[in-house]
Design a protein around this motif. Structure first.
Motif, short mmCIF file in Angstrom:
data_model
loop_
_atom_site.label_atom_id
_atom_site.label_comp_id
_atom_site.label_asym_id
_atom_site.label_seq_id
_atom_site.Cartn_x
_atom_site.Cartn_y
_atom_site.Cartn_z
N VAL A 44 -37.93 56.23 -6.70
CA VAL A 44 -37.26 57.29 -7.44
C VAL A 44 -35.76 57.03 -7.48
N GLU A 45 -35.19 56.58 -6.37
CA GLU A 45 -33.76 56.27 -6.33
C GLU A 45 -33.41 55.18 -7.34
N HIS A 91 -37.59 64.62 -4.26
CA HIS A 91 -37.17 63.78 -5.38
C HIS A 91 -37.31 64.49 -6.73
N LYS A 96 -34.04 65.96 -7.80
CA LYS A 96 -33.10 64.91 -8.19
C LYS A 96 -33.41 64.39 -9.59
#
Length: 160
Positions: A121-122, A148, A151
């Protein structure tokens, strides 16, 4: 798997798209792999790492081909059913940073249990934040932790 990755790499080096859809007027790079047994994951990742390296290098040089598309044609990057180790994921992420794809899809990749096995996800957030051309982001059939989700929603909401 290896032959598909090599074929896509060769096409990108020539400035060609691995997928051209006449019905939707889209051209893109579609990366799809079939699942393999979990006990074989490390061995497959180690075998494919040099090929992911070559693929990422070709993808980094692919921006001119994307920029040459006619205005009525949409550029697409689709990443489905791919399980990567951390090193390969970083290669692909760095290659996608700043690429002017208008439509990106990450489908059926495993983000679960702390260790990214597909695109994390980052990494997707970094890719989205670096792409001012992105109009559509699809994240489908992935295990994503609750922390997540916020985000991702924020990144999509604030994206220019």
């Amino acid at each position: 798997m290896k032959q598909d990755l090599q074929s896509m790499t060769i096409k990108m080096r020539r400035g060609e798209f691995s997928d051209e859809r006449t019905s939707g007027n889209e051209k893109g790079v579609l990366v799809g792999m079939y699942d393999y047994a979990p006990q074989d994951r490390d061995a497959v990742n180690n075998i494919l790492l040099p090929h992911w390296n070559e693929f990422a290098a070709a993808l980094q040089q692919f921006t001119p081909a994307i920029n040459m598309l006619p205005d009525d044609c949409e550029s697409v990057f689709m990443f489905g059913n791919v399980q990567l180790n951390h090193d390969a994921m970083l290669l692909i992420k760095e290659a996608l940073i700043g690429k002017p794809f208008q439509n990106m899809s990450f489908t059926n990749n495993d983000f679960g249990n702390g260790a990214p096995l597909g695109m994390s996800v980052e990494a997707i957030l970094d890719i989205v934040e670096s792409n001012k051309h992105l109009r559509k982001l699809e994240i489908d059939r992935n295990r994503i932790g609750r922390d997540h989700i916020e985000k991702l929603c924020s990144a999509v909401h604030t994206h220019a």
